[in-house]
Scaffold this motif. Structure first.
Motif, short mmCIF file in Angstrom:
data_model
loop_
_atom_site.label_atom_id
_atom_site.label_comp_id
_atom_site.label_asym_id
_atom_site.label_seq_id
_atom_site.Cartn_x
_atom_site.Cartn_y
_atom_site.Cartn_z
N TYR A 94 0.84 -1.20 0.00
CA TYR A 94 0.00 0.00 0.00
C TYR A 94 0.88 1.25 0.00
CZ TYR A 94 -3.94 -3.06 0.83
OH TYR A 94 -4.90 -4.04 0.69
N GLU A 95 0.27 2.38 -0.32
CA GLU A 95 1.02 3.63 -0.42
C GLU A 95 1.75 3.98 0.87
OE1 GLU A 95 -1.05 6.64 -3.53
OE2 GLU A 95 -2.25 6.18 -1.77
N ASP A 96 1.17 3.59 2.01
CA ASP A 96 1.81 3.91 3.29
C ASP A 96 2.94 2.94 3.64
OD1 ASP A 96 0.46 1.60 3.97
OD2 ASP A 96 -0.91 2.56 5.38
N GLY A 97 3.23 2.00 2.73
CA GLY A 97 4.35 1.09 2.92
C GLY A 97 4.01 -0.25 3.50
N THR A 98 2.79 -0.43 4.00
CA THR A 98 2.42 -1.72 4.58
C THR A 98 2.26 -2.77 3.47
OG1 THR A 98 0.07 -1.13 4.52
CG2 THR A 98 1.28 -0.68 6.56
N SER A 99 2.63 -4.00 3.80
CA SER A 99 2.56 -5.10 2.85
C SER A 99 1.12 -5.39 2.45
CB SER A 99 3.19 -6.35 3.46
OG SER A 99 2.88 -7.50 2.69
N ALA A 100 0.95 -5.86 1.23
CA ALA A 100 -0.39 -6.24 0.75
C ALA A 100 -0.77 -7.63 1.24
CB ALA A 100 -0.46 -6.18 -0.76
N GLY A 101 0.10 -8.29 2.00
CA GLY A 101 -0.23 -9.60 2.55
C GLY A 101 -0.30 -10.69 1.50
N ASN A 102 -1.30 -11.55 1.61
CA ASN A 102 -1.44 -12.69 0.71
C ASN A 102 -2.60 -12.48 -0.26
OD1 ASN A 102 0.62 -14.13 2.10
ND2 ASN A 102 -0.87 -14.64 3.69
N GLY A 103 -2.38 -12.89 -1.49
CA GLY A 103 -3.42 -12.73 -2.51
C GLY A 103 -2.93 -13.18 -3.86
N SER A 170 7.41 -3.07 -8.71
CA SER A 170 6.94 -2.56 -7.42
C SER A 170 5.56 -1.97 -7.61
CB SER A 170 7.91 -1.50 -6.88
OG SER A 170 7.46 -0.99 -5.64
N ILE A 171 4.55 -2.73 -7.18
CA ILE A 171 3.15 -2.34 -7.39
C ILE A 171 2.63 -1.68 -6.11
CG2 ILE A 171 0.84 -3.20 -7.91
CD1 ILE A 171 2.27 -5.54 -9.36
N LYS A 172 2.11 -0.47 -6.26
CA LYS A 172 1.58 0.28 -5.12
C LYS A 172 0.06 0.31 -5.19
CE LYS A 172 5.58 1.44 -3.40
NZ LYS A 172 6.04 0.82 -2.13
N LEU A 173 -0.57 -0.06 -4.09
CA LEU A 173 -2.02 -0.02 -3.99
C LEU A 173 -2.44 1.25 -3.26
CD1 LEU A 173 -2.70 -3.69 -2.84
CD2 LEU A 173 -2.69 -2.81 -5.17
N LYS A 174 -3.44 1.89 -3.78
CA LYS A 174 -3.96 3.10 -3.13
C LYS A 174 -4.60 2.74 -1.79
CE LYS A 174 -3.33 6.12 -6.58
NZ LYS A 174 -2.54 7.36 -6.46
N ASN A 175 -4.36 3.57 -0.79
CA ASN A 175 -5.06 3.38 0.48
C ASN A 175 -6.55 3.66 0.28
OD1 ASN A 175 -2.78 2.70 2.01
ND2 ASN A 175 -2.22 4.85 2.23
N LYS A 176 -7.38 3.02 1.08
CA LYS A 176 -8.82 3.13 0.92
C LYS A 176 -9.29 4.57 1.13
CE LYS A 176 -9.38 -1.64 2.38
NZ LYS A 176 -9.90 -2.58 3.40
N ASN A 177 -10.14 5.03 0.22
CA ASN A 177 -10.63 6.41 0.32
C ASN A 177 -12.15 6.51 0.36
OD1 ASN A 177 -11.02 5.59 -2.34
ND2 ASN A 177 -10.62 7.61 -3.21
N VAL A 178 -12.85 5.37 0.27
CA VAL A 178 -14.31 5.37 0.31
C VAL A 178 -14.75 4.46 1.47
CG1 VAL A 178 -16.44 4.79 -0.91
CG2 VAL A 178 -14.52 5.80 -2.16
N ILE A 179 -15.51 5.01 2.40
CA ILE A 179 -15.98 4.28 3.57
C ILE A 179 -17.49 4.45 3.70
CG2 ILE A 179 -15.84 4.09 6.10
CD1 ILE A 179 -13.01 5.26 5.86
N GLY A 180 -18.18 3.37 4.03
CA GLY A 180 -19.63 3.48 4.14
C GLY A 180 -20.24 2.39 4.99
#
Length: 273
Positions: A94-103, A170-180
């Motif tokens: 993720y953009e903040d540097g945390t790992s994307a884990g497993n997937g 190096s693939i960067k995932l956007k941090n979540k920006n929509v919450i509901g």
């Protein structure tokens, strides 16, 4: 006769190679040969061929290839066949540097005559590796096993002489920006399930997104655009409800705030016989 080895010279061990003729009137002929201790042999009639896959029994992994050769008067060119496996390595975070884990990530070649080739790679602790033939590619999707969510991507790269650019990927995932939230008309939580979202129609083409709902709450990343939540599925009740809830994302921020989706309580009861 041929051999299969890794780029460091070690044998590819035991497995199988998949071979096809080059296209003639859109029809292929397919062949397979067992690989033992990095060696294989088979009979092929005269023609033009491509080794397009190596399946390793030892490493339990598949290598996509594009190794072309010909057979003329019963003789192959080149002779002997020599397949070299070159591994491509990358990370997902993720953009903040945390790992994307497993997937997993989904990859496709860039379009050629409206035809894609598709590939998948497992992601473990934010890292992945795979074998790809030379070409131009796009990582177009990431799926997170823990969060059970899919993220659309557009990460372009090339492979030349078995080497990717950029290297490593190096693939960067956007941090979540929509919450509901999702709740029934009486205010009770919609529990666990999923919602399906699509962009509003542009030239009759939609982009689709799906995200899990946990205890009536959801979150995901969406690029700027106009959207519609068109379906909610409740895992506990095993029922699907059609919706039409519109919202927008502008400069990374969603509207309306809060994003509250109300699901109607079933008011039609019947018996099927």
């Amino acid at each position: 006769i041929g051999t299969v080895a890794y780029e460091n010279g070690t044998s590819a061990g035991n497995g199988s190679v998949s071979i096809r003729t080059t296209v003639t009137n859109s029809t292929y002929s397919y062949y397979n040969a067992s690989v033992k201790n990095g060696q294989f042999s088979l009979y092929l009639p005269d023609g033009k061929y491509e080794v397009y896959n190596y399946n390793s029994y030892d490493g339990q992994e598949s290598a996509q290839l594009s190794y072309v050769f010909t057979v003329i008067d019963g003789k192959p060119t080149p002779n002997p066949l020599s397949l070299i496996l070159k591994k491509i390595i990358g990370t997902v975070a993720y953009e903040d540097g945390t790992s994307a884990g497993n997937g997993s990530i989904s990859i496709r070649t860039t379009v050629t005559n409206s035809t894609y080739n598709y590939y998948n790679a497992s992601v473990k602790n934010g890292q992945f590796s795979l074998y790809l033939p030379d070409g131009t590619y796009e990582v177009y999707n990431h799926y997170n096993y823990e969060a059970q969510e899919s993220t659309q991507l557009s990460y372009a790269f090339t492979v030349v002489d078995g080497k990717p650019t950029p290297n490593p990927l190096s693939i960067k995932l956007k941090n979540k920006n929509v919450i509901g939230t999702v709740a029934y008309e009486d205010g009770t939580s919609a529990g666990n399930g999923s919602i399906s979202i699509r962009t509003t129609v542009t030239n009759s083409t939609y982009s689709y997104y799906n995200t899990p709902v946990k205890n009536g709450q959801f979150s995901l990343f969406l690029p700027d655009g106009t959207y519609e939540v068109y379906n909610h599925y409740n895992y506990d009740a095993q029922e699907s409800i059609q919706l039409s809830y519109a919202f927008t994302v502008v400069d990374g921020k969603f509207e309306p705030i809060p994003l509250t989706i109300t699901v109607r309580i079933n008011d039609l009861v019947g018996i099927a016989s």
